[in-house]
Design an enzyme around this catalytic site. Structure first.
Site, mmCIF file in Angstrom:
data_model
loop_
_atom_site.group_PDB
_atom_site.id
_atom_site.type_symbol
_atom_site.label_atom_id
_atom_site.label_comp_id
_atom_site.label_asym_id
_atom_site.label_seq_id
_atom_site.Cartn_x
_atom_site.Cartn_y
_atom_site.Cartn_z
ATOM 1 N N LEU A 138 0.853 -1.175 0.000
ATOM 2 C CA LEU A 138 0.000 0.000 0.000
ATOM 3 C C LEU A 138 0.891 1.228 0.000
ATOM 4 C CD1 LEU A 138 -2.764 -0.673 2.620
ATOM 5 C CD2 LEU A 138 -2.993 -0.442 0.154
ATOM 6 N N LYS A 139 0.505 2.190 -0.774
ATOM 7 C CA LYS A 139 1.238 3.439 -0.764
ATOM 8 C C LYS A 139 0.837 4.129 0.530
ATOM 9 C CE LYS A 139 2.356 7.173 -3.829
ATOM 10 N NZ LYS A 139 2.352 8.077 -2.672
ATOM 11 N N GLU A 140 1.666 3.964 1.540
ATOM 12 C CA GLU A 140 1.305 4.530 2.835
ATOM 13 C C GLU A 140 1.315 6.040 2.705
ATOM 14 O OE1 GLU A 140 0.125 3.084 5.426
ATOM 15 O OE2 GLU A 140 0.412 1.046 4.683
#
Ligand code: GTP
Ligand code: MG
Length: 796
Positions: free
Chosen positions: A120-122
């Protein structure tokens, strides 16, 4: 624990010093070259007193080939052997799908191999952690470390707190961790997500806050990074939070998966910003060798709508009219709801402005509407919006200064779509504003879109065109092409370079004929530039404002204009032109364009000054004239400010000569340090040869390089005034043959020649100042450092 199988590579001091040299060169280069920004940080608490240098390219340069490294986030230092060492190494800059050649799906399919690891693109800020030689743990944000004076808590120090906290929970010390990172020669890369510190768009309550470890990079110039399962093990071992991971073997599955999640914008029950995909990319045609490689897949919605809601809510709170151009209907509803809630709970506004409660308010609204975020973002598509049926009567209005690329963008658009373009520069004589609008209106008859190519840098000009167009055609829509001037130095640099290169290929701005006049005119526009504010004043009259960055180049800007226009008015541009079409249109606009007319406009600088600057700087690049002198020119404004403050409040006697020069207009309008003049060629034949060769190679404006100049003091008698300077020239590239490097400020009259500064300064070295020497001096406080441009000035 299988961390023993982790990738490893030692640092190679020779390779490192090559890297640092290349980066250092980048800090000095100009025009079109890759520019590098270096910042040095002293590390507090380092027993060895270590300092690190951060290196930063400009965002768009990462798209260029042959960079010395693609690490985004890079810090180097020197170790005890005085070798260069990489202290922190970020990921190679990675791009969105479709953003660059390699990230087009067809190329991803062709060149990459699995396993594809999706994280996930934090959504927080990136934190780098590594170990220094003296067992100091180094914690950095992308380009900075330690506390900063301009913010309460810097990202790096917020990260630092979390590191300490998590080390305490596992009973380890900072030194333990530093040693471990150093032993492995790695940088731990984590996302700091903490709503208490700074709330971003996605929720991270107290139970979720902390440092999310998402990668571990080996500290070498090439990109070598741990596979995700090892990152996760390492995270467990050192008390980090982990990022969710999905792994797939083939790219089709990856694509399907991403597109499916994109439909909803949510994954695992929460809204996400996007994914980062890690894989291998073949570096050769035979596909025998693979390197670690990342790309990203960013979701547009509902993320972007949420961001708009957040900004609008903040506007509400601060009493400004909220600005939004997309998702109009649902955003209006949201704002009605938000307004009520804010009125009910007085504490809420304050908390919201401090970035608390953003997500709760949004979720409450969605619950109240009984909608998911993705449905809300899709609302307009289902219920229609008021611009979806617009198919013409659109006027594009640049907001710009000279050389931003208005004509290039306009001509490219007219190549692409056959739209009309009216160039203000082609209109001569009286009543130009009204005639511009007249010309626009007549073109609108048989063109759906017309570009009104004028700078419109002032609000009153925008007001005029908006009003005059709407009076004649109340259904017309005006779109601002907003060439933003945020980084004014960069805008100045880019536009000057382009305009000087353009030479005489323009109606009024004929730079090859009179460079100084042109720079004067450009400055004039820049000083009058009033930024676009779509929320107030005349700019509310724009139906849409498209933000462009003049420094980005016209290709990028044309694509942005097309994409944004198409989003807002789909009927205007039913199909998106291909990248090749865009390339060709911009190329054509840059290469084939010649103006249809040429005329003269008066210059606003005084005749005398013009003449003087002609004498100093006039040069025609076409006729190769011999080199007169090599100089470093420095910004006049900063020199004047420095002088002004040096004399302010001084004894009237000390001020006298300065005032006299000012009042008799004897202060130079442009300032330079002479490195070497033609008359000394025989004393320094080799140097003169080098300078002559450099000047001959210069493409633009005689420029051959850059060099910072420190202003030390101003020295004067009753005939001449000069500033003693020091050149910040670590590579000793720019030799000054004068005994004291200086800038002549001005002379009493034409009988005193600027070169007499040398005599003054020789006497000053010899006998000093004050007393009965007849020489005075003022030392500059803070010793200002100015950016200088090294250029060869040719004989007239
Ligand atoms: P004025 O009419 O003088 O106010 O300038 P303008 O805003 O119309 O700028 P113009 O389109 O003429 O661009 C200035 C110069 O830069 C021209 O010579 C263009 O060919 C050139 N130019 C425009 N865009 C680019 C670009 O993306 N890259 C490069 N290298 N040159 C460009
Ligand atoms: Mg133009």
């Amino acid at each position: 624990m299988d961390l023993s199988k982790a990738p490893y590579c030692e640092q190679d001091p020779q390779q490192n010093s090559q890297l640092v040299r290349a980066l250092n060169d980048g800090t000095k280069k100009a025009k079109g070259d890759i520019k590098v920004k270096k910042t040095t940080f002293k590390i507090p608490g380092s027993p060895d007193g270590i300092s690190v240098d951060s290196w930063r390219f400009q965002d768009w340069d990462y798209k260029k080939p042959n960079l010395p490294t693609y690490a985004r986030g890079l810090f180097t230092t020197r170790n005890r052997r005085n070798d260069h060492e990489i202290a922190v190494r970020g990921y190679d800059k990675f791009f969105n799908v479709g953003e660059v050649f390699d990230t087009k799906w067809e190329n991803i399919k062709r060149k990459t191999r699995g396993p594809y690891e999706l994280t996930l693109k934090e959504n927080g800020c990136i934190i780098f952690i590594s170990g220094l030689e003296d067992e100091t743990l180094l914690v950095c944000s992308k380009h900075s470390t330690g506390d900063r004076s301009d913010v309460e808590v810097s990202h790096a120090s917020a990260g630092e707190k979390w590191v300490n906290k998590q080390l305490a929970t596992i009973g380890k010390t900072r030194e333990d961790f530093a040693r471990e990172l150093r032993r492995r020669n790695i940088t731990a890369v984590a996302e700091l997500c903490d709503d208490d510190f700074e709330e971003h768009i996605l929720a991270y309550g107290p139970d979720k806050a902390g440092l999310y470890l998402h990668g571990i990079n080996v500290n070498i110039p090439e990109f070598m990074t741990y596979p995700s399962h090892l990152v996760q093990q390492f995270a467990d071992e050192w008390g980090f939070r982990k990022v969710d991971l999905e792994s797939f073997d083939d790219i089709e599955t990856v694509k399907d998966f991403l597109e499916k999640v994109a439909e909803s914008g949510a994954h695992g029950g929460r809204d996400v910003e996007g994914f980062v995909v890690r894989c291998g990319i073949s570096s050769d045609a035979e596909q025998t060798q693979y390197n670690d490689w990342f790309f990203k897949y960013k979701f547009e919605e509902p993320y972007l709508m949420y961001r708009q809601w957040r900004e609008c809510t903040k506007s509400l709170i601060s009493g400004k009219p909220p600005r939004f151009k997309k998702h109009t209907k649902i955003t209006e509803e949201y704002l009605l709801y938000a307004r009520k809630r804010l009125a009910q709970d007085p504490k809420m506004s304050k908390l919201y402005s401090q970035n608390h409660g953003i997500i709760a308010l949004r979720d409450d609204f969605l619950a109240y509407k009984n909608m998911k975020g993705s449905e809300a973002a899709n609302f307009e598509n289902i219920f229609g919006n008021d611009t979806s049926s617009v198919s013409g009567d659109v006027v594009l209005v640049p907001i710009a200064t000279i050389g931003c690329g208005k004509t290039t963008v306009g001509v490219a658009l007219s190549h692409l779509f056959g739209w009309g373009i009216v160039q203000n520069d082609n209109i001569q004589g009286k009543g130009r504003p009204a005639r511009l609008v007249q010309a626009v209106m007549s073109l609108l008859v048989d063109h759906p879109v017309v570009i009104a190519d004028r700078n419109n840098s002032e609000r009153r000009e925008r007001e005029q065109i908006i009003k005059d167009v709407l009076i004649q055609h109340k259904n017309a829509r005006l779109v601002g092409l907003n060439f933003t001037h945020g980084d004014i130095d960069e805008v100045r640099r880019v536009t000057r370079e382009r305009v000087l290169k353009r030479g005489d290929n323009h109606q009024t701005i004929q730079a090859a004929s009179d460079e100084n006049k042109v720079i004067g005119i450009m400055e004039n526009f820049i000083s009058r530039f009033q930024p676009c504010d779509p929320d107030s004043g005349p700019d509310v009259g724009f139906d849409l404002v498209i933000d462009l960055d003049p420094a980005q180049g016209s290709r990028v800007n044309v694509e942005k204009v097309v994409t944004e226009l198409r989003k807002k008015y789909p009927l205007l541009i039913p199909t998106m032109p291909s990248a090749e079409d865009l390339d060709a249109a911009v190329k054509g606009a840059i290469e084939d364009y010649t103006p249809s007319i040429k005329h003269q406009i008066p210059d606003r600088t005084s005749k005398r000054e013009q003449k003087r600057s002609e004498i100093q700087h006039s040069q025609d690049p076409k006729k190769k004239k011999p080199l007169e002198y090599m100089s470093i020119s420095v910004p006049a404004k900063e020199v004047n400010v420095t002088l002004e403050s040096a004399f302010k409040g001084a004894d009237p006697l000390v001020q006298r000569f300065y005032k006299q020069l000012q009042q008799t207009r004897r202060i130079q309008s442009l300032f330079h340090v002479t490195l070497m003049h033609r008359v000394t060629a025989q004393q320094h034949p080799e140097l003169w040869q080098r300078y002559t060769a450099l000047a001959a190679e210069s493409q633009v404006d005689g420029k051959v390089g850059e060099c910072e100049v420190i202003l030390e003091r101003v020295v004067f008698d009753d005939r001449i005034m000069a500033i003693v300077v020091r050149l910040l020239d670590p590579d000793e590239k720019w030799t000054c043959v004068n005994k004291v490097a200086h800038i002549t400020v001005g002379t009493r009259d034409n009988g005193v020649k600027p070169k007499e500064s040398n005599d003054l300064l020789a006497r000053w070295l010899d006998i000093g100042s004050g007393g009965d020497t007849g020489i005075s001096e003022r030392i500059f406080e803070g010793k200002p450092t100015l950016k200088g441009t090294v250029r060869g000035v040719l004989s007239r």
